[in-house]
Design a protein around this motif. Structure first.
Motif, PDB file in Angstrom:
ATOM      1  N   GLY A  25       0.842  -1.193   0.000  1.00 31.92           N
ATOM      2  CA  GLY A  25       0.000   0.000   0.000  1.00 31.92           C
ATOM      3  C   GLY A  25       0.868   1.231   0.000  1.00 31.92           C
ATOM      4  N   GLY A  63       3.418  -2.144  -3.465  1.00 30.81           N
ATOM      5  CA  GLY A  63       2.138  -1.457  -3.576  1.00 30.81           C
ATOM      6  C   GLY A  63       1.794  -0.743  -4.858  1.00 30.81           C
ATOM      7  N   GLU A  68      -3.800   2.733   3.264  1.00 28.75           N
ATOM      8  CA  GLU A  68      -3.661   1.303   2.988  1.00 28.75           C
ATOM      9  C   GLU A  68      -3.823   0.990   1.505  1.00 28.75           C
ATOM     10  N   ARG A  69      -4.269   1.985   0.724  1.00 23.39           N
ATOM     11  CA  ARG A  69      -4.606   1.683  -0.666  1.00 23.39           C
ATOM     12  C   ARG A  69      -3.375   1.526  -1.533  1.00 23.39           C
ATOM     13  N   SER A  70      -3.508   0.702  -2.562  1.00 23.14           N
ATOM     14  CA  SER A  70      -2.442   0.637  -3.547  1.00 23.14           C
ATOM     15  C   SER A  70      -2.597   1.837  -4.477  1.00 23.14           C
TER      16      SER A  70
END
Lengths: 842, 578
Positions: free
Chosen positions: B417, B497, B517-519
């Motif tokens: 991420g 990520g 937390e996002r890619s």
């Protein structure tokens, strides 16, 4: 006032404390990287855990021939020659019994689908299949601590709210009816056919292919049977074989006798089988006491009466091609000399369980040769050893009780040797370094040899360094000592910008622009590499013909001359000479020459040995002819000297080429070919691949030039100015000062620059990933691809399962990279620190 | 002059080393030429991509008609057998070119009709070529470009106008309107429905958590706790049901709205005739850009050129990234670099201050320096491996267990991420900041420090008020260099990520706005992915060049700024030593 002072002090010491923590933190960060990688790698080399023995008493006394256990290690089926009994493995209770009427003579277990092929005295051939099943009755939250009980012949697992049933369904199917006694039988089934081989009482070998076809229209299934016979009574003679086995590809039927005689029947041609081999496996009188296939039906595991276990597979004879012979590959000795009673191959990997008469149970992994577990059991008359498919339980079944071990050996296939040494993988002829982590087939064994990757890393790095080091160091020397002051800073800044170019851009250019471009002018490129320096030196000599004052003012224009005349002329020469050379030495087609055995390698050798030729010529010239040459120049005028210099240069060039051809001729005469079969490195130039080491080396060289350049330029600049001034004051020329004063002083700094560049090239990922083709092969061929540790990690780590062997080996690859660069960087730094000390003393 | 002139030249040339100097200078020149060549190559291809090309119609000798843009031409060696079949005129021409024949890469588009985007055409195959005035290039949302001759403007499938002027005026009239409707639909799909999905997922997790708590309570067999948990569970269940109902209603409403929009904007289309005689209806909303390629004036060409650049810089990628814009990648790169800087700058500065101002023993400094140089020398991929194993799989998995247990086994922080990428790159760029800061602190003359101490300042005060302000430009240099490194590094990001296509941006309008937390998408990774993973590489390469140009520009500009600041810093302090 005091209060304020106190606050001041407090802040001061707090800052000190925080900053110290931060500073030490950086060391910790390096350590953390190292420790974490090590921490992930260590489990690979751990031997695994085996629990204490647990005993279960069997309700009825058992007798056996064979047994099998389900995936979870809960339910077993014991075959005693007449019937199959399902038995619960956790309390020894017999759940169901399945009788087969008739006297069973021959049987063979097929671990792929848990089935037995059986023949009885009435000529019936049957397949008995154990269908293990798990049935989830209730799902819910689990506690991880299940309770087991038995209900209606099934095992019930209650774990928290979840409930599951385990059961086995034994299905016996008659597949053939013959009117004679069948003594030995084996069969291999695939989707809609079954390959059968059996030996009848008259020693006739029957090979049957049962295939079923579904009629597309009616849905009816029709069966066809093809049979071919081979009367072996003459060959076999008096005794009867003990084992009959079909290999995985159904091309060989193997018969084994108790006295270790082995007959191999070739069935490649189904209608016309013939005896391929007839020999004794052991020449020292050892007897076969048990025999089975390893998973995949390729390797034969033979247990003998001296307690040894040997593995065998067919290997192509070194003497003649296409002549395969069953050969002993590994030998595992249990340590005591009692006969082997039972062998059980794992259903998961290439490990197997061996049970000796002395009740010793051993677990080995074939490929790594690792002994995973061994123990001698007391108080049990052990008959059979089993493992479940998860490989986490070993069962040793005796007449009255069962001994159970929980095992946890996550990485049985890994030893230090299997990663860094040569390993002989199944069905191969000899031990090799191989990296092959995945494949399409099911019973594929991953091959984790890091050597091809390390080799590839070093190959790429070396070629890159051959390009980068001379260019970068020469560039640094020129910038710091000869370049005009006005341009010095902008040159440096330009090269620093070059350092900042993302490697993904270089990789993209290497792979999509340079590779296709170079493909058509390979030889031209190589000749350019030779001809550009030649042209530059030649131009240097030519400029010596200029009037002396002009020559002295050359510093201003030299770079311009190099860019406008020197390099373009070199490229022109390279292209022209390559065409001539291709016709003269490479049979008109360089790429064809690269992989044609019959062509003479002399041209290639001469190319490769040119540096050696130059070196030897220069050595001879300086050692023996220099004084003579100086004496020629004595007293001549300026222009004549210049002309003689040019003539000398040409003579030396021709001599160098001649010497390299001489070496090449010698090597060719001896029969050493740079394209094939060199020891260790295999070849230097061979078959051309579009994405190859030469291009990667070239672009990777481009990527490391700036770092080498910057660090060595700094080192040259750091040479104290007074040394330079002193040298010039004594009347030395600028060039003499550089060669005799500055370079020796800056040498260690330049060395550390090279080391740092080396470290960079080792770890470079994107260029290699995009332009090197990523084939993990081990040869030094500059025209083939390769795979480096870093590219391999980038390709495979995203797909590796956390905690698996593959995952940990990739961490090991990262650790190897880390250690390599750590050593190199530390050496570079130590040298630099010493250098700094020394130069400050000067 | 005559007095000192050397009469004997026997070692004159050797001492001058002129020949070797040419060689040495060659080393330098080759580096410079290579870099110039590389930058020119990227500039030429990157800038040239968006120049609108004319539409060429080629009539081949075998009767086939082709129409499209000539994107590339090259010489290739014709094989002998082919050569012999040619007529004399072609033979003569090819002979003049040294047995080489010219061929053109024609972008023929109309993929759904021809199944090809590109076609190679050799000079000898061409009978004649023309530049039809009424041919139009259309860049579409899907299927790549379309080349054709407009015949009718249709609304609801009925022709409204059939003459050229009518079509143009109708296009001008309706295009903006239709695009606006389409954009509204996309925005509803992405933003509002995305928001709904997000909320319902949140509620679902709440419910799951309550149910997990309940079963945990059951395991303790404590009546009171069970009752409590049961109550909470039932409450959240009721809440969830109510929420679900309202969401469903909302959802249906949105779907209806989308349907309405769709119905409206799909009414408008233009009917085309392609060069091979096929007819094709192209919906108006699909057209991103369309122009009469052979009638463009210079200013119109400039307009098309810049509108393509604007789309590239601000648009979303289309057609498996090979068309459209790279805005998400730019955004991802910037956010990642900023988060990285937040970690790396303070730590790097602190470490440098420690080394320069606090650490006493020479041994410790040597070890520190070796540690830092090793940090700088460790291959970036090793950081990626470390980041994946340590940050994502160890730290992240623990965070998941503690705070996101309801979502397991789907990882939240337990996989790559933007946070982990930033941290990994922070570790990677730490040495850059340390070295630059150190250099800057070194450049602060000791006399200033001594003056400060003499006034009674503590060490921290001296650092805070005397050293740091003067070292600020150096710190800035380190910061900028770290950013440039972060923007250009790809290898570790592949592991921790960066992705081909991120469905959601790391920063958006849904609480808590920054989603660590996002890619995310990254320019460098975008280049790798486009150049190597895309299926239609001929179509992707122009995009790779443009992205490369953008990335190089960012990195080079950052570097040039950093170098400039550093050089100014050096000059400034050389003068101030007293």
């Amino acid at each position: 006032m005091r209060d304020k002072n106190f606050a001041r002090r407090a802040i001061d010491s707090l800052a000190k404390y925080l900053i110290t923590v931060g500073g030490i933190g950086t060391i910790v960060a390096v350590l953390l990287v190292f420790l974490f990688l090590t921490y992930t790698v260590i489990p690979l080399f751990k031997s695994g855990e085996v629990s204490d023995r647990k005993s279960v008493v069997v309700s009825n006394e058992l007798s056996f021939k064979h047994a099998v256990v389900d995936e979870y290690g809960l339910l077993g089926v014991v075959f005693d020659g007449k019937s199959f009994s399902a038995i619960s493995m956790f309390n020894g209770e017999i759940l169901t019994k399945f009788n087969i009427d008739g006297e069973i003579i021959g049987y063979n277990f097929n671990s792929k689908d848990d089935s037995y092929t059986i023949s009885d005295s009435k000529g019936r051939l049957m397949v008995a299949k154990m269908n293990f099943g798990k049935n989830n009755i209730k799902s819910g939250d689990t506690t991880g601590n299940p309770n087991y009980s038995i209900r209606d012949g099934k095992i019930v697992e209650i774990d928290g709210d979840a409930e599951s049933e385990y059961s086995v369904d034994i299905k016996v199917e008659e597949i053939l009816q013959k009117d004679y006694k069948i003594v030995l039988v084996d069969s291999v089934s695939s989707e809609n056919s079954r390959f059968l081989a059996f030996l009848d009482e008259n020693k006739v070998l029957h090979i049957d292919l049962l295939s079923s076809k579904e009629n597309m229209l009616t849905g009816e299934i029709s069966q066809t049977i093809d049979e071919s016979l081979l009367d072996m009574s003459g060959i076999i003679g008096g005794s009867f074989p003990k084992y009959l086995k079909i290999n995985s590809s159904k091309t060989n039927i193997m018969l084994f006798f108790e006295d270790s005689r082995f007959i191999n029947v070739d069935t490649k041609n189904f209608d016309n089988p013939f005896v391929l081999e007839d020999k004794k496996l052991f020449n020292d009188g050892r007897k076969i006491t048990y025999l089975d296939f390893l998973i995949g039906r390729n390797t034969i595991l033979v247990g003998d009466d001296k307690g040894n276990l040997t593995t065998w597979w067919s290997v192509e004879s070194s003497l003649s091609k296409n002549n395969f012979q069953l050969t002993n590959i590994h030998t595992f000795s249990s340590g005591d000399e009692t006969p082997v009673r039972f062998i059980y191959p794992s259903k998961r990997d290439k490990s197997f369980l061996v049970l000796n008469e002395s009740n010793t149970i051993s677990l080995y992994h074939m490929t790594s040769g690792k002994k995973l577990f061994q123990t001698k059991l007391e108080g049990i008359n052990s008959q059979i050893g089993l493992m479940n498919q998860k490989n986490n339980k070993i069962f040793v079944i005796g007449k009255k009780n069962i001994a159970i071990f929980d095992i946890n050996i996550p990485h049985p296939e890994v030893t230090f040797k299997s990663i860094f040494g040569k390993v002989q993988y199944e069905l191969t002829n000899k031990p090799e370094h191989v990296w092959q982590s995945s494949s399409g087939s099911d019973d594929f064994e991953p091959k984790f040899g890091l050597m091809p990757l390390i080799f590839g890393t070093i190959k790429g790095t070396i070629i890159a360094m051959i390009f980068a080091v001379p260019i970068a160091i020469m560039g640094a020397i020129y910038t710091s000592e000869f370049a005009h002051k006005r341009y010095r800073n902008s040159i440096k800044s330009t090269i620093e910008v070059m350092a900042s170019l993302p490697s993904v851009v270089l990789g993209f250019i290497a792979a999509l622009i340079v590779s296709p471009f170079v493909e058509n002018i390979v030889l031209g490129l190589i000749f350019c590499i030779i001809m550009i320096p030649f042209s530059l030196i030649f131009m240097g000599h030519l400029s010596q013909l200029l009037p002396k004052n002009t020559l002295n003012a050359m510093d201003r224009y030299r770079l311009l001359g190099i860019a406008i005349i020197g390099i373009p002329f070199g490229i022109f020469l390279g292209m022209k000479t390559s065409v001539i050379a291709e016709k003269l030495f490479f049979y008109g087609d360089f790429k064809l020459w690269l992989h044609t055995h019959s062509y003479s390698p002399i041209g290639g050798w001469a190319l490769i040995l040119l540096p050696a030729g130059i070196f030897v010529t220069m050595f001879i010239y300086r050692k023996f002819l220099y004084d003579f040459y100086i004496s020629i120049l004595d007293g001549k005028s300026y222009t004549i000297c210049g002309l003689i210099e040019i003539i000398k240069f040409f003579i030396l060039t021709i001599a160098s080429v001649f010497v390299s051809f001489l070496f090449a001729a010698i090597l060719t005469k001896i029969g050493i070919d740079l394209r094939f079969g060199l020891p260790v490195i295999e070849s230097i130039m061979s078959t051309y691949v579009q994405r190859n080491a030469l291009i990667v080396g070239f672009i990777m060289g481009f990527a490391v030039i700036p770092i080498i350049y910057t660090v060595s330029e700094d080192a040259l600049n750091a040479v104290p100015e007074h040394l330079r001034s002193a040298s010039l004051a004594t009347g030395a020329t600028q060039w003499q000062t550089v060669v005799n004063i500055i370079l020796p002083v800056a040498m260690s700094g330049i060395f550390s620059a090279v080391m740092i560049g080396f470290g960079r090239a080792i770890g470079e990922t994107m260029i290699v990933l995009m332009a090197a083709g990523n084939t993990p092969i081990m040869d030094m061929n500059i025209f083939s691809g390769f795979r480096t540790l870093s590219a391999n990690i980038a390709v495979e780590l995203p797909e590796a399962v956390i905690g698996s062997t593959h995952y940990r080996i990739l961490y090991l690859a990262a650790l190897v990279l880390f250690v390599m660069t750590f050593i190199i960087n530390t050496i570079a730094e130590l040298v630099r620190i010493r250098y700094r000390k020394r130069s400050s003393q000067l | 002059m005559g007095l000192f002139e050397r009469k004997n030249y026997k070692i004159f040339f050797r001492s001058k080393g002129e020949a070797v100097l040419w060689l040495t200078g060659g080393g330098l020149m080759i580096s410079l030429i290579m870099i110039a060549f590389l930058i020119l190559l990227v500039l030429k291809n990157g800038l040239g991509n968006y120049i609108p090309l004319p539409i060429t119609m080629m009539e081949l000798k075998n009767g086939e008609l082709l129409m499209g843009e000539v994107t590339k031409s090259e010489l290739y060696t014709l094989d002998k057998a082919k050569f012999d079949q040619l007529d004399d005129k072609d033979k003569l021409r090819i002979n003049e070119n040294g047995m080489k024949e010219k061929r053109y890469l024609l972008r023929i588009g109309n993929f759904e009709l021809t199944n090809e985007h590109f076609k190679w055409v050799s000079e000898y195959e061409i009978k004649n070529r023309s530049y039809p005035k009424d041919a139009v290039i259309i860049e579409r949302l899907e299927w790549g470009r379309f080349y054709g001759i407009p015949k009718e403007f249709r609304i609801d499938g009925k022709a409204v106008s059939t003459d050229l002027n009518g079509i143009i005026s109708n296009y001008k009239k309706y295009h903006d309107y239709v695009v606006k409707l389409w954009e509204e639909k996309v925005s509803i799909e992405k933003k509002e429905i995305g928001k709904l999905n997000h909320y319902i997922e949140k509620e679902r997790l709440k419910l799951k958590k309550a149910s997990m708590d309940l079963s945990k309570a059951k395991a303790t067999k404590n009546e009171l706790k069970i009752k409590e948990a049961q109550a909470i569970y039932e409450m959240s269940k009721a809440e969830f049901d109510a929420f679900d109902k309202s969401v469903k209603k909302n959802y249906e409403r949105l779907i209806d709205k989308i349907d309405d929009l769709k119905k409206e904007y799909e009414r408008y289309s233009i009917h085309f005739l392609t060069v091979d005689g096929k007819e094709k209806d192209v919906k108006l909303f699909e057209m991103i850009r369309s122009y009469y390629a052979n009638q463009l004036t210079f200013s119109e060409k400039v307009g098309v050129y810049f509108s393509r650049w604007v789309e590239f810089l601000t648009g979303e990628p289309r057609e498996a990234n090979s068309e459209g814009g790279v805005f998400p990648a730019i955004f991802g790169t910037v956010v990642m670099t900023l988060i990285m800087s937040m970690f790396v700058v303070p730590f790097g500065v602190i470490a440098a201050i420690y080394m320069k101002e606090y650490a006493k023993s020479g041994k410790l400094i040597s070890i520190l320096r070796i540690a830092i140089n090793n940090l700088a020398g460790v291959p970036s991929i090793v950081y990626g491996v470390f980041g994946l194993g340590f940050f994502a799989y160890t730290l992240g998995a623990s965070i998941d267990k503690l705070f996101y247990s309801a979502k397991l086994p789907n990882p939240t922080f337990g996989t790559g991420g933007i946070l982990w990428s930033s941290l990994t790159l922070a570790l990677l760029t730490l040495p850059v900041v340390i070295v630059a800061t150190e250099e800057a602190i070194n450049a602060v003359p000791n006399s200033l420090r001594e003056g400060s101490y003499a006034c009674g300042a503590t060490k921290w005060q001296t650092i805070r008020y005397i050293v740091l302000p003067r070292a600020m430009p150096g710190i800035m240099t380190g910061f900028i260099l770290a950013m440039s490194r972060g923007a250009g590094e790809v290898a570790p990001l592949m592991l921790v990520g960066a992705v081909k296509l991120a469905p959601e941006m790391p920063v958006d309008s849904i609480f808590p706005f920054v989603h660590l937390e996002r890619s995310f998408m990254h320019l460098g990774f975008h280049i790798y992915d486009l150049g190597f993973q895309s299926q239609n590489s001929d179509a992707a390469i122009p995009m790779v060049y443009t992205t490369t140009l953008l990335l190089i520009t960012i990195v080079v500009v950052l570097n040039v700024v950093a170098i400039y600041i550093r050089n100014r810093l050096r000059k400034k302090f050389i003068g101030s030593i007293f």
